[in-house]
Design a protein around this motif. Structure first.
Motif, mmCIF file in Angstrom:
data_model
loop_
_atom_site.group_PDB
_atom_site.id
_atom_site.type_symbol
_atom_site.label_atom_id
_atom_site.label_comp_id
_atom_site.label_asym_id
_atom_site.label_seq_id
_atom_site.Cartn_x
_atom_site.Cartn_y
_atom_site.Cartn_z
ATOM 1 N N GLY A 1 -0.952 15.603 5.483
ATOM 2 C CA GLY A 1 -1.903 15.050 4.511
ATOM 3 C C GLY A 1 -1.667 15.620 3.126
ATOM 4 N N THR A 2 -1.852 14.788 2.117
ATOM 5 C CA THR A 2 -1.557 15.191 0.743
ATOM 6 C C THR A 2 -2.830 15.208 -0.108
ATOM 7 N N ALA B 1 1.275 8.192 2.026
ATOM 8 C CA ALA B 1 1.743 9.559 1.765
ATOM 9 C C ALA B 1 1.846 10.266 3.113
ATOM 10 N N GLY B 2 0.773 10.936 3.539
ATOM 11 C CA GLY B 2 0.816 11.613 4.839
ATOM 12 C C GLY B 2 0.433 10.701 5.998
ATOM 13 N N GLY B 3 -0.180 9.589 5.699
ATOM 14 C CA GLY B 3 -0.591 8.641 6.744
ATOM 15 C C GLY B 3 -1.765 9.118 7.583
ATOM 16 N N GLN B 4 -2.391 10.228 7.205
ATOM 17 C CA GLN B 4 -3.458 10.807 8.030
ATOM 18 C C GLN B 4 -4.750 9.994 7.963
ATOM 19 N N SER B 5 -4.913 9.225 6.914
ATOM 20 C CA SER B 5 -6.072 8.338 6.822
ATOM 21 C C SER B 5 -5.639 6.881 6.903
ATOM 22 N N LEU B 6 -4.512 6.561 6.291
ATOM 23 C CA LEU B 6 -4.056 5.163 6.317
ATOM 24 C C LEU B 6 -3.581 4.769 7.713
ATOM 25 N N ARG C 1 0.860 -1.196 0.000
ATOM 26 C CA ARG C 1 0.000 0.000 0.000
ATOM 27 C C ARG C 1 0.884 1.229 0.000
ATOM 28 N N PRO C 2 0.612 2.178 -0.894
ATOM 29 C CA PRO C 2 1.339 3.443 -0.804
ATOM 30 C C PRO C 2 0.924 4.197 0.454
ATOM 31 N N HIS D 1 -1.618 19.580 1.863
ATOM 32 C CA HIS D 1 -2.654 20.612 1.967
ATOM 33 C C HIS D 1 -2.023 21.936 2.423
ATOM 34 N N ALA E 1 -9.435 20.167 8.201
ATOM 35 C CA ALA E 1 -8.960 19.753 9.536
ATOM 36 C C ALA E 1 -8.151 20.844 10.246
ATOM 37 N N GLY F 1 -12.244 20.177 12.251
ATOM 38 C CA GLY F 1 -11.478 18.927 12.268
ATOM 39 C C GLY F 1 -12.339 17.697 12.136
ATOM 40 N N ASP G 1 -12.736 17.230 1.439
ATOM 41 C CA ASP G 1 -12.955 18.504 0.740
ATOM 42 C C ASP G 1 -12.499 18.477 -0.718
ATOM 43 N N LEU H 1 -1.326 7.150 -7.939
ATOM 44 C CA LEU H 1 -1.832 8.458 -8.371
ATOM 45 C C LEU H 1 -0.624 9.392 -8.330
#
Ligand SMILES: Cc1cc2nc3c(=O)[nH]c(=O)nc-3n(C[C@H](O)[C@H](O)[C@H](O)COP(=O)(O)OP(=O)(O)OC[C@H]3O[C@@H](n4cnc5c(N)ncnc54)[C@H](O)[C@@H]3O)c2cc1C
Length: 271
Positions: free
Chosen positions: A108-109, A30-35, A27-28, A76, A100, A193, A122, A169
């Motif tokens: 986050g990206t 990026a910011g890890g904010q959701s993963l 899994r890629p 962001h 947030a 947030g 958003d 992506l």
């Protein structure tokens, strides 16, 4: 809860990253904010993570004919801070600022947000309204395996996209927004947030390309209405009822209210 054990990969460049995506369930990140939370909750259990935030090819921005290409790993906060060329008359930084908290925005990206495809995010709603496209890349032994899709084709459902398991992506194409275009956005959150309960975007291009309205934060993919009916209240209601025949009247009313707010903002340039 703790994540299941995983390997961590870095890549020298995009080609190397694409190859690494083919080695098991990778899994890629990026910011890890959701993963990150998904790993902790064990909703995601990959064999390995591939760090794409460090890939040079995903970090740049470029003006090209008709718009700007924003690298998927641009944060962001970088958009908020004006480090990305803004071809939208301030729409991009304004949307970034509303995501947030600054701590989330710093990591986050834009690509991570689109790939995650949270209906309440958003970027998905606003960039669909602007007619943005995503650029996707997969490994190939025979030249480039790059494709480009409109966001409304890319997001196929709640947390679902057209990304193949071995695909990255790499960038977002944001078309130029002509001066005198009108844009309005409104989201309903109980507190800063928190992901939105309802959101809507309205875009009327000054170039005569017509109007586009998007309902976000739905149970599935954003709902886009384009053309002459896009600013017609009856059309909004009809489209929601057609997509979600079981949606409660109260939920429809809230969404119509939010869309009216976005429409008003587009007409008054209120932010
Ligand atoms: C407290 C909190 C509040 C938040 N509030 C909001 C909000 O108000 N509005 C909003 O829009 N968002 C909000 N978010 C989400 C935030 O914007 C995340 O930054 C975003 O959803 C994911 O970006 P990321 O770079 O962290 O992606 P990651 O968490 O690293 O990845 C997310 C998903 O995308 C995949 N992925 C990442 N990059 C790529 C790539 N280049 N190619 C293919 N797949 C990729 C990952 O494998 C994963 O499935 C919030 C997050 C938190 C933690």
């Amino acid at each position: 809860m703790k994540p299941q054990a995983f390997d961590y990969h870095r890549a020298d460049d995009l080609a190397d990253a694409c190859q690494k995506m083919t080695a098991g369930e990778v899994r890629p990140i990026a910011g890890g904010q959701s993963l990150g939370p998904m790993l902790n909750l064990r909703l995601a259990r990959p064999d390995a993570l591939l760090d794409v935030a460090i890939l040079r090819e995903l970090r740049g921005c470029q003006r090209i004919t008709g718009g700007v290409l924003i690298g998927a790993a641009v944060t962001h906060a970088e958009i908020e801070d004006g480090l990305v060329p803004d071809n939208t008359g301030g729409i991009l930084p304004r949307i970034a600022r509303g995501i947030a908290y600054r701590a989330v925005r710093s990591r986050g990206t834009i690509g991570g947000s689109l790939a995650h495809a949270d209906p309440a995010a958003d970027w998905i709603t606003t960039l669909t309204a602007l007619g943005a496209q995503v650029i996707l890349q997969r490994p190939s032994s025979r030249g480039s395996a790059r494709r480009r899709m409109y966001l409304d084709d890319f997001v196929t459902g709640a947390m679902q996209t057209a990304l193949s398991p071995d695909e990255l992506l790499i960038a977002v194409f944001v078309p130029d927004v002509a001066a005198d275009s009108r844009f309005g956005y409104f989201k309903l959150c109980r507190k800063t947030g928190e992901l939105a309960h309802a959101m809507a975007a309205v875009f009327c291009a000054a170039t005569g390309d017509g109007q586009r309205v998007v309902f976000g934060a739905l149970p599935g993919a954003p709902l886009l209405l384009a053309g002459g009916d896009a600013l017609d209240q009856a059309s909004w209601r009809g489209a929601l009822a057609e997509r979600y025949p079981d949606m409660e009247e109260a939920d429809i009313t809230v969404r119509l209210h939010v869309m009216n707010k976005a429409l008003k903002r587009s007409q008054t340039h209120e932010q």
